[in-house]
Design a protein around this motif. Structure first.
Motif, PDB file in Angstrom:
ATOM      1  N   LYS A  39       0.834  -1.207   0.000  1.00  0.00           N
ATOM      2  CA  LYS A  39       0.000   0.000   0.000  1.00  0.00           C
ATOM      3  C   LYS A  39       0.869   1.257   0.000  1.00  0.00           C
ATOM      4  O   LYS A  39       0.597   2.213  -0.741  1.00  0.00           O
ATOM      5  N   ALA A  40       1.924   1.268   0.815  1.00  0.00           N
ATOM      6  CA  ALA A  40       2.773   2.455   0.919  1.00  0.00           C
ATOM      7  C   ALA A  40       3.458   2.789  -0.394  1.00  0.00           C
ATOM      8  O   ALA A  40       3.659   3.962  -0.724  1.00  0.00           O
ATOM      9  N   ASP A  43      -0.115   2.834  -3.585  1.00  0.00           N
ATOM     10  CA  ASP A  43      -1.424   3.499  -3.462  1.00  0.00           C
ATOM     11  C   ASP A  43      -1.228   5.005  -3.272  1.00  0.00           C
ATOM     12  O   ASP A  43      -1.429   5.541  -2.170  1.00  0.00           O
ATOM     13  N   LYS A  44      -0.856   5.715  -4.329  1.00  0.00           N
ATOM     14  CA  LYS A  44      -0.632   7.157  -4.241  1.00  0.00           C
ATOM     15  C   LYS A  44      -1.941   7.922  -4.041  1.00  0.00           C
ATOM     16  O   LYS A  44      -1.969   8.993  -3.436  1.00  0.00           O
ATOM     17  N   ALA A  45      -3.039   7.371  -4.566  1.00  0.00           N
ATOM     18  CA  ALA A  45      -4.327   8.060  -4.455  1.00  0.00           C
ATOM     19  C   ALA A  45      -5.084   7.694  -3.188  1.00  0.00           C
ATOM     20  O   ALA A  45      -6.219   8.144  -2.982  1.00  0.00           O
ATOM     21  N   ASP A  46      -4.509   6.829  -2.345  1.00  0.00           N
ATOM     22  CA  ASP A  46      -5.127   6.411  -1.077  1.00  0.00           C
ATOM     23  C   ASP A  46      -6.529   5.835  -1.289  1.00  0.00           C
ATOM     24  O   ASP A  46      -7.499   6.208  -0.621  1.00  0.00           O
ATOM     25  N   THR A  47      -6.611   4.884  -2.210  1.00  0.00           N
ATOM     26  CA  THR A  47      -7.890   4.218  -2.462  1.00  0.00           C
ATOM     27  C   THR A  47      -8.106   3.031  -1.532  1.00  0.00           C
ATOM     28  O   THR A  47      -9.240   2.611  -1.328  1.00  0.00           O
ATOM     29  N   THR A  49      -8.501   2.503   1.587  1.00  0.00           N
ATOM     30  CA  THR A  49      -8.756   3.158   2.873  1.00  0.00           C
ATOM     31  C   THR A  49      -8.966   2.170   4.010  1.00  0.00           C
ATOM     32  O   THR A  49      -8.752   2.506   5.180  1.00  0.00           O
ATOM     33  N   TRP A  51      -7.291  -0.502   4.518  1.00  0.00           N
ATOM     34  CA  TRP A  51      -6.031  -1.180   4.846  1.00  0.00           C
ATOM     35  C   TRP A  51      -5.338  -0.422   5.986  1.00  0.00           C
ATOM     36  O   TRP A  51      -4.556   0.511   5.764  1.00  0.00           O
ATOM     37  N   ASN A  52      -5.596  -0.819   7.207  1.00  0.00           N
ATOM     38  CA  ASN A  52      -4.941  -0.198   8.360  1.00  0.00           C
ATOM     39  C   ASN A  52      -4.833  -1.226   9.472  1.00  0.00           C
ATOM     40  O   ASN A  52      -5.496  -2.267   9.452  1.00  0.00           O
ATOM     41  N   TRP A  60     -10.067  -6.525   4.746  1.00  0.00           N
ATOM     42  CA  TRP A  60      -9.666  -5.416   3.890  1.00  0.00           C
ATOM     43  C   TRP A  60     -10.246  -5.579   2.486  1.00  0.00           C
ATOM     44  O   TRP A  60     -10.520  -6.694   2.033  1.00  0.00           O
TER      45      TRP A  60
END
Length: 682
Positions: A39-40, A43-47, A49, A51-52, A60
């Motif tokens: 993800k890091a 995922d530049k557009a933070d789609t 969400t 995943w935490n 997820w």
């Protein structure tokens, strides 16, 4: 005084505890860090969400787990970019789909994906040569690298993927030849829109032309034929040399077979040199070469047309003669000792029988049946079946009980009176019968779409149309309803089928499953070797002389379900494979399936043809559980057929039969009285 803790507080504490336990398990999951790293970096557009670290990774978006390990990762149309190398640490991954993103660069080393079965990387910006690690994924069924920027050759090592059903490489920059491509189970291929050259090998020539389009240097079926290059052998100064781009001053003296990519080109661009070669006739050499090629091609086309006409003529006659001989042979077999009225009624032992119709309407006479053209459909333990086309064009199926152990007329008529009145959408209805001392015939409806056996096992080579999962499930449900109706029709007799197998599950013109040959076991000659041992319940092989029962029918139906799931014949299982627990040789189908499931390789049970369909694993496992319950070694532990129908219908909303009958409470058929059943037994 101690205050009582409310029950709602207890419940809330329990929920919180469970949540923290799940969260702790997630944090200790070895797949967590690779997913966070992925993800890091992508995922530049933070789609992504969800995943935490505050939630269970198995919940997820796009993530599915099996035994708390990531087994399925589907991230499509999310504008993810860069590289997905961090995902290579997901060692239990079975499905990976990253379609329609912006991944670039070369494909990382995927050799850790030892369980991977489906890989979709299409519509990205991936480049480099064909991924070197992909041929090591020996469990792979589907591979899609289309619409990327891959280049180089398609390596011959791809042939190691012996399970591969789908290979999509279209719209890339692949070059070189495909002559070494040979994947025996391949059912979906597309290499169009590349720079491939050479002749298409026979192993993949059965795919449509669209699978090879936009490769101008590819030739051979199904594309244009590979051309033959011939030049003027009489031109002086050639000295028998072969023309090539490196030697433009020479011309070939023999025919050179070539592909479109190797056609010699004229590199001499000096008009003065051409003039000096033949100063009297400029361009005459070119004209003579073209004329010679035209003459040879014309002769070749004429010869090909004549050969094709001769082939079609002789082949048509051959097929016609073969069909006629087969038909005559069938008629000879059916009627060599036919019940047709003897011209000498005074002959000793003469007995003329009669056609008895169950529906009360005499649709044809015996003589009409004997005049009908006949085609043998198959031979079983009860007799030989034929397709008969009557003079009015109607078609019926006729079973000739030539060697059957029928007994007396009275017993035969009583038994047929029971079977002939059974009517159900999932049964092949009997229409009539004929009884004489030397001939017994059963007439039933003809099923034009053949048997389940042929749909599963027929034409397993190229060009086969696979039996899809939805059709298999509907056939299983339909056959189960038909058998349930037999079991529940007359509870005082406890009727059973006695010979359930895939050759006795037929399909009518609408594709509905119809059960045939029910209740004929009493006609089987004694000491006849069973043709369906693979379906035989274990208690019937014991020495205590047990007879067929409804529970043994359930076992046979369970084997039939396993045949639908595995695509394997019950009598053709080799137990020598890895993890099977046997030293080789034939093993019955239920025991083989149990051994595979015991080794936790459940997915290896299913037919390869089913792996092309998505999102059906849960349904296949559900039907597998039904089959294993039916094939329990103990008859008492097997479910009733009515319960089997309910379990199958719960797998997916399989439509009920037209009658919508309640299968666990089917009453005796109103057309069958106890008097009819009297003296009849199975």
């Amino acid at each position: 005084m101690v205050m009582a803790v409310p029950k709602t507080l207890h419940f809330a504490l329990l929920i919180i505890t469970v949540h923290f336990l799940l969260l702790e398990a997630s944090l200790n999951n070895p797949d967590l860090q690779p997913l966070l790293d992925f993800k890091a970096s992508t995922d530049k557009a933070d789609t992504l969400t969800t995943w935490n670290t505050t939630s269970d990774l198995c919940s997820w978006m796009g993530v599915s787990c099996l035994q708390n390990r990531v087994s399925r990762l589907v991230l499509e149309n999310l504008q993810l970019s860069s590289s997905f190398e961090s995902l290579t640490q997901l060692t239990q991954l079975r499905v990976l789909s990253l379609k329609n993103n912006q991944f670039s660069g070369s494909v990382p080393n995927l050799s850790n994906f030892t369980a991977l079965k489906l890989l979709f990387l299409s519509h990205n910006e991936l480049s480099g040569e064909f991924p070197a690690s992909v041929p090591s994924l020996f469990r792979l069924y589907r591979l899609d690298l289309s619409f990327n920027n891959f280049s180089g050759q398609i390596p011959s090592t791809v042939n190691r993927l012996t399970h591969l059903l789908t290979l999509r490489l279209e719209e890339n920059q692949f070059s070189g030849q495909v002559s070494g491509l040979n994947l025996p189970n391949l059912q979906d291929l597309n290499v169009s829109g590349n720079h491939l050259s050479g002749q298409i090998p026979e192993s993949i020539s059965g795919f449509p032309q669209s699978a090879f389009a936009q490769n101008q240097a590819l030739c051979g079926s199904p594309m244009q034929p590979c051309k033959t290059i011939v030049t003027d052998p009489t031109k002086p100064g050639t000295d028998g040399a072969i023309a090539s781009p490196l030697n433009p001053g020479t011309n070939p003296t023999s025919i050179v077979s070539s592909t479109p990519s190797s056609i010699p080109t004229n590199t001499n661009t000096n008009p003065t040199q051409n003039k000096h070669q033949n100063p009297g006739k400029p361009g005459s050499a070119k004209m003579s070469s073209v004329a010679l090629i035209a003459i040879i091609l014309g002769d070749f086309i004429v010869l090909a047309v004549i050969s094709l006409l001769l082939y079609c003529y002789f082949w048509r006659n051959y097929v016609k003669d073969k069909r006629r001989s087969k038909l005559l042979e069938g008629e000879k077999i059916v009627y060599s000792s036919s019940p047709y009225p003897n011209p000498n009624p005074n002959q000793a032992g003469y007995e003329r029988g009669s056609m008895v119709f169950f529906e009360g309407v005499r649709r044809f006479e015996l003589e009409d049946l004997l005049r009908a053209s006949a085609e043998m459909l198959g031979k079983g333990g009860f007799g030989t079946a034929y397709k008969a086309v009557l003079d009015d064009g109607s078609v019926v199926a006729v079973k000739r009980l030539k060697d059957a152990n029928v007994g007396g007329r009275r017993e035969f008529e009583q038994h047929m009176e029971v079977l002939g009145r059974l009517r159900h959408p999932n049964l092949v209805s009997f229409k009539a019968y004929y009884f004489a001392r030397e001939e017994k015939l059963l007439v039933s409806d003809y099923m034009p779409n053949g048997s389940l056996f042929w749909l599963l096992h027929g034409n397993r080579g190229p060009g086969r149309t696979p039996l899809d999962w939805t059709t298999r499930l509907k056939i299983a449900a339909g056959a189960a309803r038909g058998i349930t109706f037999i079991h529940n029709t007359c509870k005082s007799l406890k009727l059973n089928h006695g010979n359930i197998k895939s050759t006795n599950i037929l399909l009518d013109k609408t594709g509905t499953a119809r059960v045939s040959d029910f209740g004929l076991l009493i006609f089987c000659p004694p000491n006849t070797p069973s043709r369906s041992n693979g379906y035989r319940a274990p208690e019937l092989s014991s020495s205590d002389g047990r007879k067929q029962s409804q529970k043994s029918d359930v076992y046979s139906f369970g084997v039939l379900l396993l045949e639908l799931l595995t695509g394997k014949c019950p009598s053709m299982i080799d137990g020598g494979g890895p993890g099977m627990g046997y030293g080789g040789g034939a093993v019955d189908l239920p025991r083989w399936v149990q051994s595979v499931v015991r080794e936790e390789w459940t997915a290896e049970v299913f037919d390869l043809e089913l792996m092309r369909y998505k999102d059906i694993e849960e349904e296949m496992v559900g039907l597998l559980q039904v089959a294993m319950a039916c094939t329990s070694a103990s008859p008492d532990q097997r479910p009733s057929m009515g319960h089997v129908v309910k379990m199958i219908e719960e797998i997916r909303g399989v439509e009920m039969s037209p009658c919508h009958e309640t299968l666990d409470s089917v009453t005796d058929s109103p057309c069958l009285s106890e008097d009819t059943f009297g003296g009849v037994s199975q």
